[in-house]
Design a protein around this motif. Sequence first.
Motif, PDB file in Angstrom:
ATOM      1  N   LYS A  60      56.012  27.273  49.880  1.00  0.00           N
ATOM      2  CA  LYS A  60      55.369  28.587  49.954  1.00  0.00           C
ATOM      3  C   LYS A  60      53.866  28.515  49.694  1.00  0.00           C
ATOM      4  O   LYS A  60      53.399  27.762  48.844  1.00  0.00           O
ATOM      5  N   ARG A  61      53.142  29.348  50.422  1.00  0.00           N
ATOM      6  CA  ARG A  61      51.723  29.528  50.108  1.00  0.00           C
ATOM      7  C   ARG A  61      51.602  30.425  48.877  1.00  0.00           C
ATOM      8  O   ARG A  61      52.457  31.265  48.624  1.00  0.00           O
ATOM      9  N   THR A  62      50.539  30.259  48.136  1.00  0.00           N
ATOM     10  CA  THR A  62      50.255  31.124  46.994  1.00  0.00           C
ATOM     11  C   THR A  62      48.873  31.729  47.171  1.00  0.00           C
ATOM     12  O   THR A  62      47.949  31.068  47.672  1.00  0.00           O
ATOM     13  N   GLY A  63      48.736  32.989  46.802  1.00  0.00           N
ATOM     14  CA  GLY A  63      47.466  33.674  47.008  1.00  0.00           C
ATOM     15  C   GLY A  63      47.241  34.772  45.998  1.00  0.00           C
ATOM     16  O   GLY A  63      47.971  34.903  45.010  1.00  0.00           O
ATOM     17  N   LEU A  64      46.251  35.596  46.270  1.00  0.00           N
ATOM     18  CA  LEU A  64      45.810  36.602  45.318  1.00  0.00           C
ATOM     19  C   LEU A  64      45.487  37.906  46.034  1.00  0.00           C
ATOM     20  O   LEU A  64      45.040  37.907  47.187  1.00  0.00           O
ATOM     21  N   ALA A  65      45.740  39.019  45.341  1.00  0.00           N
ATOM     22  CA  ALA A  65      45.332  40.346  45.815  1.00  0.00           C
ATOM     23  C   ALA A  65      44.477  40.967  44.708  1.00  0.00           C
ATOM     24  O   ALA A  65      44.944  41.816  43.946  1.00  0.00           O
ATOM     25  N   PRO A  66      43.221  40.553  44.604  1.00  0.00           N
ATOM     26  CA  PRO A  66      42.377  40.998  43.493  1.00  0.00           C
ATOM     27  C   PRO A  66      41.786  42.380  43.713  1.00  0.00           C
ATOM     28  O   PRO A  66      41.592  42.833  44.849  1.00  0.00           O
ATOM     29  N   ASP A  70      49.056  40.422  42.332  1.00  0.00           N
ATOM     30  CA  ASP A  70      48.199  41.602  42.268  1.00  0.00           C
ATOM     31  C   ASP A  70      47.310  41.456  41.032  1.00  0.00           C
ATOM     32  O   ASP A  70      47.710  41.788  39.924  1.00  0.00           O
ATOM     33  N   PHE A  71      46.100  40.948  41.246  1.00  0.00           N
ATOM     34  CA  PHE A  71      45.214  40.600  40.134  1.00  0.00           C
ATOM     35  C   PHE A  71      44.276  41.759  39.842  1.00  0.00           C
ATOM     36  O   PHE A  71      43.220  41.912  40.457  1.00  0.00           O
ATOM     37  N   GLU A  72      44.686  42.587  38.898  1.00  0.00           N
ATOM     38  CA  GLU A  72      43.866  43.723  38.471  1.00  0.00           C
ATOM     39  C   GLU A  72      44.166  44.008  37.006  1.00  0.00           C
ATOM     40  O   GLU A  72      45.123  43.466  36.430  1.00  0.00           O
ATOM     41  N   GLU A  73      43.361  44.869  36.418  1.00  0.00           N
ATOM     42  CA  GLU A  73      43.472  45.112  34.984  1.00  0.00           C
ATOM     43  C   GLU A  73      44.843  45.655  34.589  1.00  0.00           C
ATOM     44  O   GLU A  73      45.413  45.255  33.567  1.00  0.00           O
ATOM     45  N   THR A  74      45.404  46.573  35.393  1.00  0.00           N
ATOM     46  CA  THR A  74      46.693  47.168  35.047  1.00  0.00           C
ATOM     47  C   THR A  74      47.788  46.110  34.965  1.00  0.00           C
ATOM     48  O   THR A  74      48.561  46.075  34.004  1.00  0.00           O
ATOM     49  N   ASP A  75      47.878  45.257  35.967  1.00  0.00           N
ATOM     50  CA  ASP A  75      48.908  44.223  35.959  1.00  0.00           C
ATOM     51  C   ASP A  75      48.650  43.178  34.880  1.00  0.00           C
ATOM     52  O   ASP A  75      49.589  42.663  34.258  1.00  0.00           O
ATOM     53  N   TRP A  76      47.393  42.859  34.683  1.00  0.00           N
ATOM     54  CA  TRP A  76      47.031  41.910  33.629  1.00  0.00           C
ATOM     55  C   TRP A  76      47.527  42.404  32.271  1.00  0.00           C
ATOM     56  O   TRP A  76      48.181  41.665  31.524  1.00  0.00           O
TER      57      TRP A  76
END
Length: 397
Positions: free
Chosen positions: A216-222, A166-172
């Motif tokens: 496993k595949r790796t991906g992003l939820a930006p 989960d690529f967003e400011e809060t998680d960052w």
Amino acid sequence: MAGVLEQIEASAPSRARRAALVAVGALVLALILLGGRSAAPPAALAQGTCPPLPFGLSPEGPGPTRFTMLIRINTQGNVDTYTKPGAGMGSRLRPQDIFVLNTRFQGSGQFPPTTPTVAVDLAAELRATFPCNRIIALNGMSYDPASAGYAFSLIDDPNVFALMTDFEETDWNAGRPTDPARPSWVEKFAKVFPIIKGWNASMMNTAASNPVGVGKRTGLAPQDNPTWNFRQIAQDIDKKNRRLGAPHIGPLSVQTQDSCANGPDAFGARAKDLRLQYKFKTIVKKVKVPGKKKKRKVKIRRKLKPEARPLASNLSLQISFTDVPNPSSGMAIMRTSAATAAACVPKGLKQKGGAFFFFASDDSMRLLFQQPQIAVLRPPVAGSSQGGTGGITPGGT
């Protein structure tokens, strides 16, 4: 999907103790993606009992065929909703639908944080009841292996098909205490894209070095930002997943819930923007102004070659909603109704979308399944032991 949403949309109390976990045969997950073409869970793949599953998140074909539900799972209560006979909604699901275990959930009064220890039990229960449906871990950006939001949660769980961040400011920012070298969050795409590529590389390398994670595949939820180029992000994710033997298998889930909150037409417009980003490359070219010596800059759209084009079937659009909408709320999940969420789906399908990540409580999902647009796509399966939509408690989760 800021972390505060988990506090607002906490799930309802469990109706029963956890069912005894069913042991699932665990072949090395590299078999799952043999040749990059199979997405079946390991035990079912070995037994040959599951139908062929999509190459991407969603299959190819007309809209109803493409429609694939990604279902948010925060807690044991969410698991029970789909796995418990009579009380659940399992009869609504199809083998191509995907459970998304939100390991970022920080806990509520009824349920603990979804730490790796908690998440592995939830994944096992889902696999026991749904041997064919894929499971994705939606992880945060913390390097604390004992906390919710751990970046590599479920990397060594054979029940999990893919890891997404989960690529967003809060998680960052939540992960910065565990990573002192992490810089401050930036929004400008030219600056954030190298950071995204670095993160994708870290996920790929960590998965590749793990005996189970290697398959496993790796991906992003930006987070959704109109100035970001999601085609370039998708291309990088595809590149990082080539180790699994196929050129276009990287999953991407864009946080488009604000667009749906603004209405189905706004959601359709955003879906079109993303479709065009995937298909075309925009370049700036200087052209001569007729009758003058000077030149002006114009933007030209050029169609990408198929080998450079990410697959729309690996893109999921996010829709957050509630069963008790508040139109004055500033948060998409609190102001979007189930009716609006359902109305957004045909708009996304029209733009060649197929996978939709529904981020909502259990009662909200019950209402969603009752909306005509969704009811026709996911009617209950007759004779299923997981049948029934249950009663709706206003404001419940």
